[in-house]
Design a protein around this motif. Structure first.
Motif, short mmCIF file in Angstrom:
data_model
loop_
_atom_site.label_atom_id
_atom_site.label_comp_id
_atom_site.label_asym_id
_atom_site.label_seq_id
_atom_site.Cartn_x
_atom_site.Cartn_y
_atom_site.Cartn_z
N SER A 160 -4.11 -9.15 10.36
CA SER A 160 -5.26 -8.43 10.06
C SER A 160 -4.40 -6.94 9.85
CB SER A 160 -6.25 -8.02 10.87
OG SER A 160 -7.01 -6.95 10.44
N ILE A 161 -4.29 -6.30 8.89
CA ILE A 161 -3.68 -5.12 8.69
C ILE A 161 -4.25 -3.93 9.52
CG2 ILE A 161 -5.26 -4.13 6.68
CD1 ILE A 161 -2.71 -2.96 5.47
N GLU A 162 -5.65 -4.23 9.91
CA GLU A 162 -6.23 -3.23 10.85
C GLU A 162 -5.83 -3.20 12.27
OE1 GLU A 162 -10.81 -2.92 8.89
OE2 GLU A 162 -10.40 -4.47 10.50
N THR A 163 -4.79 -4.14 12.59
CA THR A 163 -4.40 -4.05 13.98
C THR A 163 -2.96 -3.62 14.01
OG1 THR A 163 -3.30 -6.35 13.61
CG2 THR A 163 -5.69 -6.25 14.33
N LEU A 164 -2.65 -3.08 12.92
CA LEU A 164 -1.31 -2.20 13.23
C LEU A 164 -1.21 -1.14 14.03
CD1 LEU A 164 -0.31 -1.87 9.47
CD2 LEU A 164 0.75 -3.60 10.95
N PRO A 165 -0.22 -1.12 14.89
CA PRO A 165 -0.10 -0.03 16.27
C PRO A 165 0.42 1.46 15.55
CG PRO A 165 1.75 -1.55 16.31
CD PRO A 165 0.73 -2.23 15.26
N THR A 182 -0.13 3.84 9.23
CA THR A 182 -0.20 2.76 10.11
C THR A 182 -1.74 2.35 10.30
OG1 THR A 182 0.06 3.80 11.87
CG2 THR A 182 1.87 2.72 11.41
N ALA A 183 -2.64 3.17 9.92
CA ALA A 183 -4.09 3.10 9.84
C ALA A 183 -4.72 2.66 8.72
CB ALA A 183 -4.65 4.38 10.62
N PHE A 184 -5.40 1.35 8.54
CA PHE A 184 -6.12 1.05 7.59
C PHE A 184 -7.44 0.35 8.00
CE2 PHE A 184 -1.69 0.90 6.52
CZ PHE A 184 -1.47 1.36 5.22
N ARG A 185 -8.40 0.42 7.30
CA ARG A 185 -9.83 -0.02 7.37
C ARG A 185 -9.99 -0.93 6.38
NH1 ARG A 185 -14.53 4.20 7.64
NH2 ARG A 185 -13.03 5.06 9.35
N VAL A 186 -10.31 -2.26 6.49
CA VAL A 186 -10.72 -3.18 5.24
C VAL A 186 -12.30 -2.56 5.06
CG1 VAL A 186 -11.26 -5.38 4.67
CG2 VAL A 186 -9.35 -4.77 6.16
N LEU A 187 -12.37 -2.13 3.82
CA LEU A 187 -13.67 -1.84 3.03
C LEU A 187 -14.15 -3.31 2.45
CD1 LEU A 187 -13.24 1.54 1.70
CD2 LEU A 187 -14.09 1.01 3.92
N ALA A 188 -13.35 -4.03 1.87
CA ALA A 188 -13.75 -5.12 1.02
C ALA A 188 -12.74 -6.10 1.06
CB ALA A 188 -14.45 -4.93 -0.23
N TRP A 244 10.98 0.33 2.76
CA TRP A 244 10.40 1.48 2.70
C TRP A 244 9.19 1.55 3.90
CZ3 TRP A 244 11.57 6.36 1.99
CH2 TRP A 244 10.61 7.41 1.82
N ALA A 245 8.42 0.53 3.96
CA ALA A 245 7.25 0.32 4.99
C ALA A 245 8.14 0.41 6.29
CB ALA A 245 6.57 -0.88 4.78
N SER A 246 9.27 0.09 6.50
CA SER A 246 9.87 0.03 7.80
C SER A 246 10.39 1.35 8.21
CB SER A 246 10.78 -0.93 7.84
OG SER A 246 11.97 -0.51 7.15
N ALA A 265 0.96 -1.33 -0.05
CA ALA A 265 0.08 -0.05 0.00
C ALA A 265 1.00 1.37 -0.12
CB ALA A 265 -1.08 -0.09 1.20
N LEU A 266 2.09 1.05 0.58
CA LEU A 266 2.74 2.55 0.90
C LEU A 266 3.96 2.64 -0.15
CD1 LEU A 266 3.56 2.49 4.66
CD2 LEU A 266 1.76 3.58 3.43
N THR A 267 3.88 1.70 -1.23
CA THR A 267 4.90 1.68 -2.18
C THR A 267 4.85 2.90 -3.05
OG1 THR A 267 5.28 -0.64 -2.38
CG2 THR A 267 5.95 0.52 -4.40
#
Length: 387
Positions: free
Chosen positions: A372-377, A173-179, A349-351, A137-139
């Motif tokens: 789950s990507i929604e659990t990233l701190p 770090t904040a992502f919400r799964v829409l689908a 890059w994501a790090s 996502a961040l690429t």
């Protein structure tokens, strides 16, 4: 896990490192590509090594985990050597070491995880474990000029062999799964359709082989049989389903003559791609509409993951957004094709925001094959353009 290391990386050392650009050596082996890269905080990819395994897995019709693990073990040392040589660096010159913590195939993840943790501990370097889909996502934040990059909040469509996700990204770090997909990923569906049509994998895998097959110019379009449109599942719902798409191909082939002509196969492959594009576009529009209803203004859409390298799907999504918002254009951003498929540059890059914030992982950090990507701190980010 964000705990203090047994050694202290002082803020003074961090400032000294970031003033000359912080350099990360990164590892990625979540599936069947062995990847090592060196990237710095000035947004420069100093090296990016990817070793493919397609020839090993073609006979199995997909990734064979134990074969992939053994190949990673063989390939990783040479990939590290090449990455450092390409970057013209010694291993002691890197400032931090990153690796894919998950999600992925557990045994495959463990190869780069063990290498990264052992190297970081022995060299007294900070360590960060990265979420694979966050990295995809961040690429574009790495590959697109800062003034043209995606602006938060943005939608990101992550389409690969293991995932099909539509996410709302509001920070690093904040992502919400829409689908997400109810069954198979889009990449797996492409692979299965390619096998149903009897296509050879080639050097880039079955999905890329199907895309290339659709471009066949040896057959006049007038000679192609008409294929009934394959359906887009769950109309009006924010959910993907690609198992039904390759199942439609399978049913159509089963009801056709026992020996399909080359023209017939091309027609089927093209309709498969059409149906895949229709589903992606339909769900993307639903995501934009849902965001608008919540008062969230979306100016940018990021499409990444291995399937994002498909030029036909790219063109269809560009047209989709132009039609959806003709007066206020929504920018569609793709990484370069070589950075859509799995690579370690995106992991580095994501790090980076965590390294610059002084937020490291312990050397005992565990893997997360399901994550789950929604659990990233949340992490306090340092503006990278200021580095």
């Amino acid at each position: 896990m964000h705990v203090a290391l047994d050694v202290v990386f002082s803020r003074a050392n961090l400032v000294q490192q970031t003033s000359r650009s912080f350099t990360v050596l990164a590892f990625e082996s979540s599936a069947d590509d062995t990847c090592v890269a060196v990237v710095n905080s000035s947004r420069k990819i100093l090296s990016n090594v990817v070793v493919k395994q397609h020839d090993l897995h073609e006979g199995f019709g997909g990734i064979h985990p134990s074969v992939a693990i053994e190949a990673h073990q063989r390939n990783l040392p040479g990939a590290v050597r090449r990455a450092l040589d390409d970057a013209r660096m010694k291993v002691n010159d890197v400032d931090g070491i990153a690796f894919t913590r998950g999600p992925g195939i557990g045994g495959c993840l463990s190869v780069s995880s063990n290498a990264a943790k052992s190297l970081a501990a022995s060299l007294h370097k900070p360590l960060v474990g990265v979420h694979h889909m966050q990295a995809h996502a961040l690429t574009p934040l790495l590959t697109t000029p800062i003034s043209e990059g995606p602006r938060f909040p943005f939608l990101t469509l992550l389409i690969s062999g293991g995932h099909t996700l539509l996410l709302l990204a509001t920070s690093h770090t904040a992502f919400r799964v829409l689908a997400t997909t109810a069954d198979a990923s889009i990449g797996r569906s492409f692979d299965k359709a390619a096998r149903l049509l009897g296509l050879a994998w080639g050097t880039k895998g079955p999905g890329a082989a199907l895309e290339q097959f659709c471009l066949n110019t040896d057959i006049d379009s007038a000679d192609l049989p008409q294929i009934p449109p394959f359906p887009v599942p769950m109309p009006g719902k924010l959910a993907f389903s690609f198992a039904c798409l390759h199942s439609s191909v399978e049913r159509y082939i089963a009801s056709s003559p026992s020996s399909l002509s080359q023209a017939h196969k091309v027609a089927i492959a093209r309709e498969f791609q059409n149906a895949a594009a229709r589903q992606l576009c339909a769900k993307l529009v639903l995501g934009l509409e849902k965001s608008a209803l919540r008062g969230i203004k979306i100016q940018d859409v990021v499409v990444s993951g291995g399937v994002a390298s498909n030029s036909f799907l790219r063109a269809r999504q560009v047209g989709c957004l132009d039609e959806y918002s003709p007066d206020e254009p929504i920018k569609l951003l793709f990484p370069p094709p070589e950075l859509c498929t799995d690579n370690a540059a995106m992991i580095a890059w994501a790090s980076m925001h965590r390294f610059l914030a002084g937020d490291y992982d312990d050397y005992t950090i565990d893997l997360r094959p399901k994550w789950s990507i929604e659990t990233l701190p949340a992490v306090h980010t340092v503006p990278l353009e200021a580095s």
